[in-house]
Design an enzyme around this catalytic site. Structure first.
Site, PDB file in Angstrom:
ATOM      1  CG  ASN A  84      -0.386   0.021   2.572  1.00 35.17           C
ATOM      2  OD1 ASN A  84       0.436   1.127   2.717  1.00 35.17           O
ATOM      3  ND2 ASN A  84      -0.512  -1.307   3.210  1.00 35.17           N
ATOM      4  CG  ASP A 137      -6.919  -4.819   5.923  1.00 32.06           C
ATOM      5  OD1 ASP A 137      -6.843  -4.583   7.111  1.00 32.06           O
ATOM      6  OD2 ASP A 137      -7.350  -3.741   5.554  1.00 32.06           O
ATOM      7  N   PRO A 195      -3.480 -11.124  10.877  1.00 30.54           N
ATOM      8  CG  PRO A 195      -1.769 -11.569  12.306  1.00 30.54           C
ATOM      9  CD  PRO A 195      -2.264 -11.738  10.619  1.00 30.54           C
ATOM     10  CG  ASP A 196      -6.495  -5.728  14.163  1.00 29.74           C
ATOM     11  OD1 ASP A 196      -5.718  -5.053  14.967  1.00 29.74           O
ATOM     12  OD2 ASP A 196      -7.411  -5.102  13.490  1.00 29.74           O
ATOM     13  CE  LYS A 202     -11.114   1.235  11.722  1.00 31.20           C
ATOM     14  NZ  LYS A 202     -10.535   1.876  10.428  1.00 31.20           N
TER      15      LYS A 202
END
Ligand code: C5P
Length: 400
Positions: A210, A278, A306-307, A340
């Site tokens: 990104n 993501d 994984p977050d 969030k």
């Protein structure tokens, strides 16, 4: 950093750069610092006592033998009532006088009489700066503990090029701040910061990425270190130098970033500024994917990453005391940011609008909204470095 309550005695000597002293006074006053100016005869050829007085809002001292000045404040007291003596611009002449211990005017007498730290910002022609006499004088001053900022290199007023330009006022201000800094508010704290993008391999030569530049995350790491924190910066691939005084752990993928963050714990502060992919490939191939003439393009099967923020912010004994996440959004900023914050268990969310029209993604400025349990604070549009400095101070305040 604020200089509220601090007092600087600013000696302005002769040189075309003397006009920059006016901007320095303005910056010092803006940060709450009291400024008293001494203007030498040479300096007065370039700026007037009236300009210095208007900006410093203080009487300007010009003459050692002025009866008025002496009755108001003796020259020794003048140098002693300051926290720091700054000579900007410092001419070759004043540096030579300081090195030799001469005291034939107010400025040189003050410099000989002071018991305070002295910062000099030299400014002169490149040949004067590189003359062995000036080099020897600077070595003498350095050995006596005189602090130096600059000079910079560049085009000079005398149509020459080289070292000798007065440092810019914001850099002189930063040097003053560093010299006057009290105990650092984040000393003894460990801060974990993530920054940059992640790269998720498709095959050995292709990857999903990104547009994150890492500028904001790196600036936050530097600002936290500036306040005395021990900082571990876990960074994806970026084209930025490592911030000074920060331990940098370089990773490529989200899985590596999570492992590096977990290995860096415990931490008092965790700031997740990275733009983590993501998804990654469900089955990245070891061999380069080959295109076959006339063949269908491959379907890329993705699986969630994984977050990292949610994992580290989860309640538990190892949770950092203050967890800060980011929300880069293109619409419904406030709503998504608040959502969030709750969903991921962060204490604060720094929300910013990454619509291409804002120029924020990859740019040098940022406009953020700090979302906490107390509500939403809208910050003005600032340079990313200034957002970082302000955020670091807010973090230090929150940990008090
Ligand atoms: O869900 P979203 O990507 O918008 O969340 C942004 C915040 O979550 C950022 O602080 C980012 O660093 C963090 N994050 C993370 N791990 C992920 C995705 C996002 O730490 N896999």
């Amino acid at each position: 950093m604020t200089l509220a309550g601090k007092r600087v005695l600013l000696i302005v000597t002769g040189g075309i750069a003397a006009f920059k002293a006016l901007e320095l006074i303005r910056l010092l006053r803006k940060s709450g610092c009291a400024v008293t100016c001494v203007l030498t005869k040479g300096g007065a050829q370039f700026v007037t006592p009236l300009s210095l007085q208007a900006l410093s809002e203080h009487h300007v001292y010009t003459d050692l033998f002025s009866l008025t000045d002496e009755s108001e404040m003796g020259h020794i007291q003048l140098s002693r009532s300051a926290d720091l003596v700054v000579v900007a611009p410092a001419s070759a002449d004043i540096l030579a006088k300081m090195a030799a211990g001469l005291a034939d005017d107010l400025a040189s007498t003050l410099l000989l009489a002071t018991d305070k730290r002295v910062l000099v910002a030299p400014a002169m022609n490149v040949r004067m700066w590189s003359h062995p006499a000036t080099t020897a004088n600077m070595a003498t001053l350095a050995a006596r503990g005189v602090a130096v900022i600059g000079p910079d290199e560049g085009a000079m007023a005398c149509n020459e090029f080289g070292a000798g330009r007065l440092s810019e006022p914001p850099a002189i201000l930063a040097a003053i701040e560093a010299l006057l800094a009290g105990p650092k508010p984040l000393a003894g704290r460990h801060a974990l910061v993530t920054s940059g993008p992640t790269h998720e391999p498709i095959d050995p030569v292709r990857y999903i990425a990104n547009r994150s530049s890492g500028k904001q995350g790196h600036a936050i790491a530097a600002a936290l270190a500036g306040l005395g924190a021990r900082v571990t910066l876990v960074s994806g691939p970026v084209a930025l130098p490592d911030p000074a005084g920060v331990t940098v752990v370089r990773i490529e993928t989200a899985a590596q970033m999570l492992a590096a963050c977990q290995a860096a714990l415990p931490a008092d502060i965790a700031v997740f500024a990275a733009a983590v992919a993501d998804w990654r490939m469900a089955h990245a191939t070891d061999r380069k994917m080959k295109k076959t003439p006339g063949g269908a393009p491959p379907a890329l099967e993705l699986t969630p990453n994984p977050d990292i923020l949610a994992t580290i912010a989860a309640p538990g004994p190892g949770r950092p005391g203050l967890v800060v996440g980011f929300a880069a959004e293109t619409h419904d900023l406030r709503h998504h940011a608040e959502d969030k914050r709750r969903r991921k268990g962060a204490d604060w969310i720094i929300a910013n609008d990454v619509n291409p029209a804002t120029g924020i993604m990859g740019g040098t400025e940022n406009q953020i909204h700090l979302v906490s349990a107390a509500g939403i604070e809208d910050w003005p549009r600032l340079a990313k470095d200034d957002v970082a400095a302000r955020l670091a101070i807010r973090i230090a305040d929150a940990l008090q």
